[in-house]
Design a protein around this motif. Structure first.
Motif, short mmCIF file in Angstrom:
data_model
loop_
_atom_site.label_atom_id
_atom_site.label_comp_id
_atom_site.label_asym_id
_atom_site.label_seq_id
_atom_site.Cartn_x
_atom_site.Cartn_y
_atom_site.Cartn_z
N ILE A 6 0.87 -1.19 0.00
CA ILE A 6 0.00 0.00 0.00
C ILE A 6 0.90 1.23 0.00
O ILE A 6 1.67 1.44 0.94
CB ILE A 6 -0.94 -0.01 1.22
N PHE A 10 8.56 6.15 -2.40
CA PHE A 10 9.86 5.51 -2.52
C PHE A 10 9.89 4.21 -1.71
O PHE A 10 10.46 3.20 -2.16
CB PHE A 10 10.97 6.46 -2.05
N GLY A 12 7.39 2.06 -0.97
CA GLY A 12 6.68 0.97 -1.64
C GLY A 12 7.44 0.48 -2.86
O GLY A 12 7.55 -0.73 -3.12
N GLU A 34 -1.70 2.64 -5.12
CA GLU A 34 -1.31 4.03 -4.88
C GLU A 34 -2.53 4.94 -5.06
O GLU A 34 -3.15 4.95 -6.12
CB GLU A 34 -0.18 4.44 -5.83
N ASP A 36 -2.75 8.14 -5.26
CA ASP A 36 -2.54 9.23 -6.21
C ASP A 36 -2.51 8.68 -7.64
O ASP A 36 -2.34 7.49 -7.84
CB ASP A 36 -1.20 9.89 -5.89
N GLY A 40 5.50 7.89 -6.53
CA GLY A 40 6.60 8.69 -6.00
C GLY A 40 6.33 9.29 -4.63
O GLY A 40 7.25 9.75 -3.97
N PHE A 43 8.07 12.33 -3.06
CA PHE A 43 9.11 12.72 -4.01
C PHE A 43 8.54 13.30 -5.31
O PHE A 43 9.28 13.55 -6.23
CB PHE A 43 9.97 11.50 -4.39
N PHE A 60 20.34 13.71 0.15
CA PHE A 60 20.44 12.32 0.58
C PHE A 60 21.54 12.25 1.63
O PHE A 60 22.56 12.91 1.52
CB PHE A 60 20.74 11.42 -0.61
N THR A 224 -5.81 4.43 -6.70
CA THR A 224 -6.46 3.37 -5.93
C THR A 224 -6.24 3.60 -4.43
O THR A 224 -5.11 3.51 -3.94
CB THR A 224 -5.87 1.99 -6.31
N PHE A 225 -7.31 3.93 -3.77
CA PHE A 225 -7.21 4.26 -2.35
C PHE A 225 -7.62 3.06 -1.51
O PHE A 225 -8.75 2.57 -1.63
CB PHE A 225 -8.11 5.47 -2.04
C1 LIG Z 1 8.92 19.11 1.55
C2 LIG Z 1 9.65 17.82 1.79
C3 LIG Z 1 11.01 17.75 1.50
C4 LIG Z 1 11.68 16.54 1.71
N1 LIG Z 1 13.00 16.50 1.41
C5 LIG Z 1 13.66 15.35 1.54
C6 LIG Z 1 15.01 15.28 1.17
O1 LIG Z 1 15.61 16.23 0.72
N2 LIG Z 1 15.64 14.09 1.34
C7 LIG Z 1 15.01 12.99 1.83
O2 LIG Z 1 15.64 11.96 1.91
N3 LIG Z 1 13.73 13.04 2.19
C8 LIG Z 1 13.04 14.18 2.06
N4 LIG Z 1 11.73 14.24 2.43
C9 LIG Z 1 11.12 13.06 3.02
C10 LIG Z 1 10.70 12.08 1.94
O3 LIG Z 1 9.78 12.71 1.09
C11 LIG Z 1 10.10 10.88 2.61
O4 LIG Z 1 11.05 10.30 3.49
C12 LIG Z 1 9.69 9.81 1.61
O5 LIG Z 1 8.83 10.36 0.65
C13 LIG Z 1 9.02 8.67 2.35
O6 LIG Z 1 8.66 7.67 1.43
P1 LIG Z 1 7.47 6.71 1.73
O7 LIG Z 1 7.27 5.85 0.52
O8 LIG Z 1 7.68 6.04 3.03
O9 LIG Z 1 6.20 7.66 1.98
P2 LIG Z 1 5.51 8.68 0.96
O10 LIG Z 1 6.48 9.30 0.03
O11 LIG Z 1 4.69 9.58 1.82
O12 LIG Z 1 4.56 7.75 0.11
C14 LIG Z 1 3.42 7.16 0.65
C15 LIG Z 1 2.48 6.90 -0.51
O13 LIG Z 1 1.38 6.15 -0.02
C16 LIG Z 1 0.20 6.63 -0.63
N5 LIG Z 1 -0.89 6.28 0.27
C17 LIG Z 1 -1.06 6.69 1.54
N6 LIG Z 1 -2.18 6.13 2.06
C18 LIG Z 1 -2.70 5.35 1.07
C19 LIG Z 1 -3.85 4.52 1.00
N7 LIG Z 1 -4.68 4.37 2.04
N8 LIG Z 1 -4.11 3.86 -0.15
C20 LIG Z 1 -3.27 3.97 -1.22
N9 LIG Z 1 -2.17 4.76 -1.20
C21 LIG Z 1 -1.88 5.43 -0.07
C22 LIG Z 1 0.43 8.13 -0.75
O14 LIG Z 1 -0.39 8.71 -1.77
C23 LIG Z 1 1.91 8.18 -1.11
O15 LIG Z 1 2.12 8.18 -2.51
C24 LIG Z 1 11.01 15.41 2.23
C25 LIG Z 1 9.65 15.48 2.52
C26 LIG Z 1 8.97 16.67 2.29
C27 LIG Z 1 7.49 16.71 2.59
#
Ligand SMILES: Cc1cc2nc3c(=O)[nH]c(=O)nc-3n(C[C@H](O)[C@H](O)[C@H](O)COP(=O)(O)OP(=O)(O)OC[C@H]3O[C@@H](n4cnc5c(N)ncnc54)[C@H](O)[C@@H]3O)c2cc1C
Length: 271
Positions: A6, A10, A12, A34, A36, A40, A43, A60, A224-225
């Motif tokens: 889910i 990055f 997933g 996803e 959205d 990504g 990201f 990074f 897909t939520f």
């Molecule tokens: C402004 C900003 C700047 C950043 N800068 C950096 C940086 O420079 N360097 C760095 O390393 N990190 C940075 N980060 C942090 C980085 O974005 C996160 O660590 C990274 O995106 C986490 O990845 P993730 O896949 O765990 O979560 P996310 O990127 O949050 O992805 C989660 C995904 O799950 C989806 N989702 C959530 N709930 C559901 C559901 N119920 N059903 C289906 N889909 C769902 C969401 O739509 C999303 O696409 C930054 C964050 C922000 C907000």
């Protein structure tokens, strides 16, 4: 084995790649849900003058060891012989970062003083917090642990803009970040020890990862939520037996079958 992930951020995408590379799972047995329309997560790079822009970071950390281990086997789009990791490190070797000016005041003078403007008592408060067990901090806010002056220091401006912290945020999160990134403290204003990606993180990391997963036939269910997950009662282990999700306004339900889920709507999950 079938895998259902889910979130197509990055995390997933990396999980899917590791399942394929390290666990030998076939791409077609992996489904990423996803919410959205694009992959990504945090990201993504997008926006408009009306809605505002999301500009993903480009930083990074050298200690992102798992990410580097993965990205060492993901080719860049420009040159399949060069991995994403190699591209990142080459870029940083050729363009070492050394910010001369991170904060300027209203008269455009660089703000950078000794100890980032922290008093000795601010330093003690930081050290005390770092050593306080997390269990004692539950439900407390950052502002409860520091004087109002702390939030006017250069340190706080650097930290809050880098980490997105606000005084009312959880002190647990603040402490975790602080302990994790304490090695960056000496270079907070020059950022000398962080790595920059050559492009924004979507271009640098998400696109090559998706380009690697696509030909391996991972099922990407964008738009897909996932609304709910159901749990089977199984003592000693956690087993999910149901996924409720919505796609294009239509609800669907995935039921557990031997080794995975089968969506009621087969077109959706290809389960
Ligand atoms: C402004 C900003 C700047 C950043 N800068 C950096 C940086 O420079 N360097 C760095 O390393 N990190 C940075 N980060 C942090 C980085 O974005 C996160 O660590 C990274 O995106 C986490 O990845 P993730 O896949 O765990 O979560 P996310 O990127 O949050 O992805 C989660 C995904 O799950 C989806 N989702 C959530 N709930 C559901 C559901 N119920 N059903 C289906 N889909 C769902 C969401 O739509 C999303 O696409 C930054 C964050 C922000 C907000």
């Amino acid at each position: 084995m079938k895998a259902h992930l889910i979130g197509g951020g990055f995390g997933g995408l990396a999980a899917a790649a590791l399942l394929i590379r390290n666990a030998g799972v076939a791409g077609q047995d992996i489904t990423i849900y996803e919410a959205d329309e694009r992959l990504g997560g945090g990201f993504f790079l997008d926006g408009s003058p009306q809605s505002g822009y999301n500009l993903p970071g480009s930083i990074f950390d050298r200690e992102f060891r798992c990410a580097f281990d993965l990205l060492a086997t993901i080719p860049t789009e420009a040159n399949p012989k060069i991995s994403v990791k190699e591209q990142l490190f080459t870029f940083n070797r050729e363009h070492p970062f050394d910010d001369q000016t991170h904060i300027v005041d209203r008269d455009l003078r660089t703000v950078h003083g000794p100890r980032y403007g922290l008093s000795w008592s601010d330093g003690f408060a930081l050290a005390r917090l770092s050593l306080t067990p997390e269990a004692w901090l539950d439900g407390r806010r950052i502002e409860e642990f520091f004087s109002p002056k702390f939030f006017e220091t250069e340190f706080w401006l650097l930290w809050s803009t880098l980490m997105g912290s606000l005084p009312q945020h959880s002190v647990v999160e603040f402490r975790r970040y602080m302990n994790r990134f304490v090695y960056l403290f000496p270079d907070l204003s020059t950022m000398a020890h962080v790595l920059r990606s050559p492009f924004n993180q979507h271009e640098a990391f998400v696109k090559p990862l998706v380009a690697w997963l696509e030909p391996r036939r991972v099922n990407f269910l964008t738009g897909t939520f996932v609304k709910d997950i159901g749990f089977e009662s199984s003592p000693g282990r956690i087993t999910v037996n149901r996924l409720d999700y919505e796609r294009g306004g239509a609800a669907a339900l995935g039921h557990r079958r031997a080794g995975g889920y089968r969506a009621v709507d087969d077109r959706v999950a290809g389960g």
